[in-house]
Design a protein around this motif. Structure first.
Motif, PDB file in Angstrom:
ATOM      1  N   ASN A 181      76.404 -10.565  99.955  1.00  0.00           N
ATOM      2  CA  ASN A 181      77.717 -10.909 100.437  1.00  0.00           C
ATOM      3  C   ASN A 181      78.588  -9.606  99.807  1.00  0.00           C
ATOM      4  OD1 ASN A 181      77.664 -12.838 102.197  1.00  0.00           O
ATOM      5  ND2 ASN A 181      78.269 -14.387 100.558  1.00  0.00           N
ATOM      6  N   VAL A 182      78.259  -9.281  98.379  1.00  0.00           N
ATOM      7  CA  VAL A 182      78.854  -8.193  97.887  1.00  0.00           C
ATOM      8  C   VAL A 182      78.500  -6.878  98.437  1.00  0.00           C
ATOM      9  CG1 VAL A 182      79.205  -6.800  95.564  1.00  0.00           C
ATOM     10  CG2 VAL A 182      79.527  -9.389  95.545  1.00  0.00           C
ATOM     11  N   ARG A 183      77.197  -6.563  98.664  1.00  0.00           N
ATOM     12  CA  ARG A 183      76.769  -5.319  99.337  1.00  0.00           C
ATOM     13  C   ARG A 183      77.291  -5.224 100.577  1.00  0.00           C
ATOM     14  NH1 ARG A 183      70.576  -5.396  99.007  1.00  0.00           N
ATOM     15  NH2 ARG A 183      70.943  -3.443 100.414  1.00  0.00           N
ATOM     16  N   ARG A 184      77.428  -6.123 101.428  1.00  0.00           N
ATOM     17  CA  ARG A 184      77.718  -6.281 102.884  1.00  0.00           C
ATOM     18  C   ARG A 184      79.448  -5.810 102.877  1.00  0.00           C
ATOM     19  NH1 ARG A 184      77.865 -11.561 106.262  1.00  0.00           N
ATOM     20  NH2 ARG A 184      79.484 -11.905 104.685  1.00  0.00           N
ATOM     21  N   SER A 185      80.141  -6.699 101.821  1.00  0.00           N
ATOM     22  CA  SER A 185      81.585  -6.351 101.638  1.00  0.00           C
ATOM     23  C   SER A 185      81.773  -4.747 101.489  1.00  0.00           C
ATOM     24  CB  SER A 185      82.172  -7.351 100.757  1.00  0.00           C
ATOM     25  OG  SER A 185      82.068  -8.629 100.924  1.00  0.00           O
ATOM     26  N   ALA A 186      80.973  -4.263 100.603  1.00  0.00           N
ATOM     27  CA  ALA A 186      81.186  -2.716 100.442  1.00  0.00           C
ATOM     28  C   ALA A 186      80.830  -1.894 101.437  1.00  0.00           C
ATOM     29  CB  ALA A 186      80.025  -2.312  99.098  1.00  0.00           C
ATOM     30  N   LEU A 187      79.936  -2.385 102.524  1.00  0.00           N
ATOM     31  CA  LEU A 187      79.655  -1.637 103.727  1.00  0.00           C
ATOM     32  C   LEU A 187      80.942  -1.813 104.565  1.00  0.00           C
ATOM     33  CD1 LEU A 187      76.117  -2.573 104.399  1.00  0.00           C
ATOM     34  CD2 LEU A 187      76.896  -0.115 104.051  1.00  0.00           C
ATOM     35  N   LEU A 188      81.504  -3.103 104.772  1.00  0.00           N
ATOM     36  CA  LEU A 188      82.706  -3.069 105.240  1.00  0.00           C
ATOM     37  C   LEU A 188      83.780  -2.106 104.894  1.00  0.00           C
ATOM     38  CD1 LEU A 188      82.526  -6.877 106.301  1.00  0.00           C
ATOM     39  CD2 LEU A 188      81.870  -4.914 107.788  1.00  0.00           C
ATOM     40  N   ALA A 189      84.083  -2.212 103.579  1.00  0.00           N
ATOM     41  CA  ALA A 189      85.187  -1.484 103.005  1.00  0.00           C
ATOM     42  C   ALA A 189      84.986   0.001 103.282  1.00  0.00           C
ATOM     43  CB  ALA A 189      85.114  -1.726 101.520  1.00  0.00           C
ATOM     44  N   ALA A 190      83.763   0.526 103.032  1.00  0.00           N
ATOM     45  CA  ALA A 190      83.616   2.004 103.198  1.00  0.00           C
ATOM     46  C   ALA A 190      83.667   2.145 104.924  1.00  0.00           C
ATOM     47  CB  ALA A 190      82.159   2.341 102.752  1.00  0.00           C
TER      48      ALA A 190
END
Length: 157
Positions: A33-42
């Protein structure tokens, strides 16, 4: 491996191993979830959606993952929260607060009245509540905080 194969494999484990596997998978899910969230933020910061022909990051996410609008909203809210509330993000990543609690922080941050204030306050008491109380009790605590923040915001205008 299909579901039945997974069940068969797990049935061979002792009870302590099943519990350990559950805890391990939960931490793995939070890390994803943290990795996906980082992708979404970027993706949002770089406007990837527009380059891909979509009007919004949410539309881009739905198109590429076949998720529901509700799931896309929740994923985007989680990404925003993790990007702005670093103390909550650290506790979520460490596994001391659950996905539900992180989602509830994300929902509070998304509120027009309480969101800006949530970024400014000392969140220690809310984080402690998320860590040590059942989800329902934490949700009540943060809902009460939102109500007070809403009153405070209205009085300032």
């Amino acid at each position: 491996m299909d579901f039945a194969g997974h069940v068969e494999r797990v049935m061979e484990l002792d009870n302590d191993a099943i519990t350990a596997e559950l805890r391990h998978l939960e931490l793995d899910e939070r890390a994803l979830n943290v990795r996906r969230s980082a992708l979404l933020a970027a993706a949002e910061a770089k406007n990837v959606a527009a380059d891909d022909g979509h009007a919004s990051t949410m539309g881009w996410l739905i198109a590429h993952t076949n998720c529901s609008r509700r799931d896309a909203i929740q994923a985007r809210q989680l990404a925003t929260m993790l990007n702005h509330l670093h103390d909550v993000a650290a506790e979520y990543s460490a596994g001391t607060i659950g996905t539900g609690q992180a989602g509830r922080f994300a929902l509070a941050l998304a509120q027009r009245s309480s969101g800006p204030l949530l970024m400014q306050i000392d969140r220690t008491a809310l984080i402690t509540s998320a860590q040590h109380h059942r989800y329902e009790d934490f949700a009540t605590t943060i809902a009460r905080w939102e109500a007070l923040a809403d009153i405070d915001t209205k009085q300032q205008t």
